[in-house]
Enzyme design. Structure first.
Site, PDB file in Angstrom:
ATOM      1  N   GLY A 139      40.458  92.934  37.204  1.00  0.00           N
ATOM      2  CA  GLY A 139      39.984  94.307  37.291  1.00  0.00           C
ATOM      3  C   GLY A 139      38.682  94.381  38.056  1.00  0.00           C
ATOM      4  O   GLY A 139      38.389  93.552  38.921  1.00  0.00           O
ATOM      5  N   ILE A 140      37.904  95.376  37.713  1.00  0.00           N
ATOM      6  CA  ILE A 140      36.611  95.558  38.362  1.00  0.00           C
ATOM      7  C   ILE A 140      35.509  95.307  37.340  1.00  0.00           C
ATOM      8  O   ILE A 140      35.700  95.495  36.142  1.00  0.00           O
ATOM      9  CB  ILE A 140      36.487  96.984  38.941  1.00  0.00           C
ATOM     10  CG1 ILE A 140      35.304  97.078  39.914  1.00  0.00           C
ATOM     11  CG2 ILE A 140      36.387  98.030  37.843  1.00  0.00           C
ATOM     12  CD1 ILE A 140      35.276  98.356  40.718  1.00  0.00           C
ATOM     13  N   GLY A 141      34.373  94.849  37.807  1.00  0.00           N
ATOM     14  CA  GLY A 141      33.251  94.621  36.907  1.00  0.00           C
ATOM     15  C   GLY A 141      32.680  93.233  37.053  1.00  0.00           C
ATOM     16  O   GLY A 141      33.101  92.430  37.894  1.00  0.00           O
ATOM     17  N   ILE A 191      32.635  90.471  35.013  1.00  0.00           N
ATOM     18  CA  ILE A 191      33.397  89.271  34.671  1.00  0.00           C
ATOM     19  C   ILE A 191      34.468  88.959  35.714  1.00  0.00           C
ATOM     20  O   ILE A 191      34.557  87.812  36.186  1.00  0.00           O
ATOM     21  CB  ILE A 191      33.985  89.384  33.250  1.00  0.00           C
ATOM     22  CG1 ILE A 191      32.849  89.312  32.217  1.00  0.00           C
ATOM     23  CG2 ILE A 191      35.009  88.279  32.992  1.00  0.00           C
ATOM     24  CD1 ILE A 191      33.290  89.512  30.785  1.00  0.00           C
ATOM     25  N   GLU A 209      47.066  95.540  38.813  1.00  0.00           N
ATOM     26  CA  GLU A 209      47.084  97.004  38.817  1.00  0.00           C
ATOM     27  C   GLU A 209      45.953  97.565  39.661  1.00  0.00           C
ATOM     28  O   GLU A 209      46.109  98.566  40.354  1.00  0.00           O
ATOM     29  CB  GLU A 209      47.003  97.546  37.394  1.00  0.00           C
ATOM     30  CG  GLU A 209      45.677  97.326  36.709  1.00  0.00           C
ATOM     31  CD  GLU A 209      45.678  97.761  35.260  1.00  0.00           C
ATOM     32  OE1 GLU A 209      44.653  98.309  34.835  1.00  0.00           O
ATOM     33  OE2 GLU A 209      46.687  97.556  34.562  1.00  0.00           O
ATOM     34  N   GLY A 268      46.295  98.761  31.150  1.00  0.00           N
ATOM     35  CA  GLY A 268      47.334  97.779  31.459  1.00  0.00           C
ATOM     36  C   GLY A 268      47.133  96.446  30.790  1.00  0.00           C
ATOM     37  O   GLY A 268      47.826  95.477  31.122  1.00  0.00           O
TER      38      GLY A 268
END
Length: 613
Positions: A207-209, A211, A230, A328
C-alpha cells in the site's frame, strides 16, 4: 453526452437518489463542488464512495438537510462525522463492493466520476482509479463525468464510451498528490525485517505509507519481482527504475503489473500514463482471493492497529471507534495464504501514542473489531523482529509475539499469559534485545546459493531446539554434552532457550522452509563467575557441516563479547573433535592441556581486539 449546466441537475437527480463519488486522486472535486452549489434543491440524497483524496466538503453540517455520507473506508474527512453519527460506514471486503453495486444490493442512481477526454474512437479512460468506479459507472442510471485532460490514459479494463456518459464538464486540473513520507528509524527496521521474507521472483502487494515504502527501499537487491496490488504508489517506482520488477514469474498476467488504483506524486501519474505494462482492473478481479492465489510467491504486506497474543488482527478501529475500513486486507491475506510460496504479513510498530501503548496486547481492546482472524495471518513483524504464526500453537504464538513486542511491555504480557494459563509456569523470563547485532537481530546469510538466517535463540525456539536435538547422532551428543542423552524434555529445552541475553549469549542459524524455521546450528557463551571470561560452545547439524556455520557463530560471539568488555573467551573441546578445534585455531585461540586428558582448553584474549580481526 451533453455538457452540464447549473440547470441540468434536476434532469438527472431526484430526491432520495444514491450518488457514487469516484475514488482517491480521481475524485471529481470540481464536479462535486459544482453540484453542492445546487444541493439545497434536493433532499435525502446519499453520497457513497470508497475514499476521496483532498477536502471532503460534503460532510459539512450545512448539507445535512440535503445529503448523508456513506463510506466504505474512513479517512480524516469522514472519521469525525461517522463517530458523531452524522455519516455512515459500510464495512465490506473490497473484492465484494463491485457486486454490491452491480447486483443492486446497494443500487447506485448517479455516478460522479473523472475520466480522460474521449479518444478518436470515443473512449474515455478511467485513468488512475478503476477499483469500484467501473462497477458504479456500469450500474448507475446516469454517469456524470468530469473530463480532465490531465487524467492519465491507462490500460486494462478501464474504458467507458462517451455514449455511456449522460453529461459532463471539462476541466484541466492537476491530480492531487501524496508525496512519499519520511522514513524514521522504527519504520526502517520494520522494513528490513519484512524484506527478509521477500524472495527473488516474489509477487508484491503493498500500500502507501511509511512501512510499505520502507520495505520497498530494502528490495533493490531482489530479482524478477512481480506486482499484483490494489494500490500502486511511488514506492514501486524505484524498483522499476532499478530493474527489480520484471513480472516474469507471476504465474498469471506475466509481464504485466496489475493494479486497481493509484495515487502519489506527479512522477507516478506520468509513469502510468500510456504505459502498456501497467493494467488497471476492478477490485472484483484484483482483490479476488482466487485470482491473487494464482500469483506465485504472493507477498501481502498490510498493517494493523493492534494484534493480540493469539494472532487476531485489529485494523479498522482503535478501541471502540472506527478508524479506517476493512479495505482489501483480508482479500490479500487469504489470497497470499493460498498462493504457492505465498506469505501474508502484518507489519506494524510495536507501540502507539509515543511509546505509551503496546500494539501487541493480551486481549483486543473492548469494542475493537477483529478484521483478520488468528487463522489468517502467517507473519507479524515489528521493529523487534518476525513472529511466525502459521502452524504454531497458542503457546508458541504467545512467545513469538511477546519477543517482538516492545521490551518494556514484555514482562506484563508474559504475566498476563501465565495468569491465563496460556503458557506453562516455567516460562519466567522474556528475551532482551541484542543490540550488539546491529540494526536488526536477524542477519541474512547467503551461502552457496542458499539463504540462511543468524539470530538470537529465543524462548519460542523451545520446540525447534527439541527437534534439533533429536537430529544429532551419537558422536555429536557425546562431543557436545560429554555423554549420550536419550531425550530432551520440554522444561529442559526451555531452560536452554531461555538464556539471559543481557549476560550470556545464544545464537542460532536457521533455515526457513516456508513458514517453518529449522535450527541448523547453535553457538553460545556463558559468562563465568569472575565476569571476565566467557565459555563458548557450539553444535552444528551433521548435514550442514562444512558451510562455515561454526565460524560465523564464533565471529559474532567474539564481537558481542568484545562490545560487552569481556576480557577472554575460552572453550573446552574434546581431542576427537578436530573440526571444532580447527575453527578455534582459525581465530587464533591458544591451547593448553585440560585436566581431562581427552580435552583441550582454548583461550583468546579479547581486550583490544578489533571486531574486524
Amino acid at each position: 453526452m451533453e455538457e452540464l449546466t447549473s440547470d441540468s441537475w434536476k434532469k438527472y437527480i431526484k430526491n432520495g437518489y444514491r450518488i457514487f463519488l469516484g475514488t482517491g486522486a480521481a475524485c471529481p472535486h470540481t464536479l462535486i463542488e459544482l453540484f453542492l452549489q445546487s444541493a439545497e434543491q434536493f433532499s435525502d440524497l446519499e453520497f457513497v464512495y470508497l475514499l476521496c483524496l483532498g477536502n471532503n466538503p460534503w460532510v459539512d453540517p450545512k448539507y445535512e438537510q440535503s445529503l448523508r455520507v456513506n463510506t466504505f473506508f474512513l479517512n480524516q474527512g469522514t472519521r469525525d462525522a461517522v463517530r458523531a453519527g452524522k455519516a455512515d460506514y459500510t464495512p465490506c471486503f473490497l473484492s465484494e463492493i463491485p457486486a454490491l453495486l452491480t447486483e443492486n444490493t446497494l443500487p447506485v442512481d448517479i455516478a460522479f466520476i473523472q475520466v480522460s477526454p474521449p479518444d478518436a474512437q470515443g473512449y474515455c479512460s478511467l485513468g488512475i482509479s478503476v477499483d469500484i468506479v467501473k462497477a458504479a459507472a456500469k450500474s448507475a442510471k446516469y454517469v456524470i463525468a468530469q473530463l480532465n485532460d490531465q487524467m492519465p490514459k491507462t490500460f486494462g479494463q478501464c474504458y467507458l464510451h462517451q455514449d455511456e456518459i449522460a453529461a459532463f464538464i471539462r476541466v484541466s486540473d492537476p491530480l492531487p498528490e501524496v508525496l512519499p513520507p519520511d522514513l524514521d528509524e522504527t519504520t526502517l527496521k520494520i522494513g528490513k525485517y519484512v524484506s527478509l521474507l521477500v524472495e527473488d521472483g516474489a509477487t508484491l502487494q503493498v500500500g502507501i505509507g511509511k512501512i510499505p515504502d520502507a520495505v520497498l527501499h530494502q528490495l533493490t537487491g531482489r530479482h524478477d519481482l512481480g506486482v499484483h496490488t490494489e494500490m500502486f504508489s511511488d514506492g514501486l517506482l524505484q524498483l522499476y527504475n532499478n530493474g527489480n520488477i520484471s513480472n516474469r514469474f507471476k504465474g498469471i498476467n506475466e509481464g504485466k503489473t496489475i493494479v486497481s488504483f493509484c495515487f502519489g506524486s506527479r512522477k507516478l501519474y506520468d509513469f502510468v500514463d500510456n504505459n502498456p505494462h501497467i493494467e488497471f482492473h476492478g477490485t472484483d478481479y484484483v482483490n479476488n482471493p482466487a485470482v491473487i492465489a494464482q500469483n506465485h510467491k504472493m507477498v501481502s504486506i498490510t498493517s494493523a492497529t493492534q494484534v493480540d497474543l493469539t494472532g487476531q488482527i485489529v485494523s479498522e478501529s482503535v478501541g471502540g471507534q472506527f478508524y479506517s475500513g476493512i479495505g482489501g486486507q483480508v482479500d490479500f491475506i487469504r489470497g497470499a495464504g493460498m498462493s504457492k510460496g505465498g506469505r501474508p504479513i502484518i507489519a506494524l510498530p510495536s507501540t502507539a501514542m509515543n511509546g505509551t501503548i503496546s500494539r501487541i496486547v493480551s486481549e483486543v481492546s473492548p469494542g475493537a473489531g477483529v478484521v483478520a482472524t488468528r487463522g489468517d495471518v502467517h507473519y507479524v513483524v515489528t521493529e523487534y523482529g518476525i513472529a511466525t504464526m502459521r502452524g504454531r500453537s497458542i503457546r508458541e504464538r504467545v512467545m513469538e509475539l511477546i519477543q517482538i513486542a516492545h521490551p518494556k511491555f514484555r514482562d506484563q504480557l508474559l504475566d498476563d499469559m501465565l495468569k491465563a494459563n496460556r503458557v506453562p509456569a516455567y516460562h519466567k523470563n522474556t528475551p532482551a534485545p541484542v543490540k550488539e547485532l546491529g540494526d536488526t537481530e536477524v542477519i541474512k546469510l547467503e551461502i552457496k546459493g542458499e539463504d540462511y538466517f543468524l539470530r538470537p535463540l529465543h524462548p519460542s525456539d523451545q520446540l525447534r531446539l527439541q527437534s534439533f536435538f533429536y537430529t544429532h547422532d551419537k558422536a555429536t551428543l557425546f562431543q557436545r554434552y560429554r555423554k549420550e542423552p536419550k531425550k530432551m524434555g520440554t522444561a529442559q529445552a526451555y531452560r536452554l532457550v531461555n538464556t539471559d541475553l543481557t549476560r550470556d549469549m545464544a545464537l542460532c542459524i536457521v533455515e526457513r522452509q516456508g513458514p517453518r524455521e529449522v535450527i541448523l546450528a547453535i553457538g553460545r557463551y556463558y559468562l563465568l563467575e569472575d565476569g571476565l571470561r566467557a565459555e563458548a560452545a557450539f553444535v552444528v547439524h551433521e548435514a550442514m557441516r562444512g558451510k562455515g556455520f561454526a565460524s560465523l557463530l564464533l565471529e559474532k560471539l567474539i564481537d558481542i563479547a568484545r562490545q560487552r568488555k569481556v576480557k577472554f573467551m575460552v572453550a573446552n573441546v574434546r581431542k576427537d573433535n578436530p573440526s571444532m578445534r580447527r575453527v578455534l585455531e582459525k581465530f587464533q585461540f591458544s591451547k593448553e592441556q585440560a585436566q581431562d586428558p581427552l580435552e583441550v582448553v582454548y583461550s583468546l584474549a579479547l581486550e583490544g581486539l578489533d571486531s574486524s580481526e
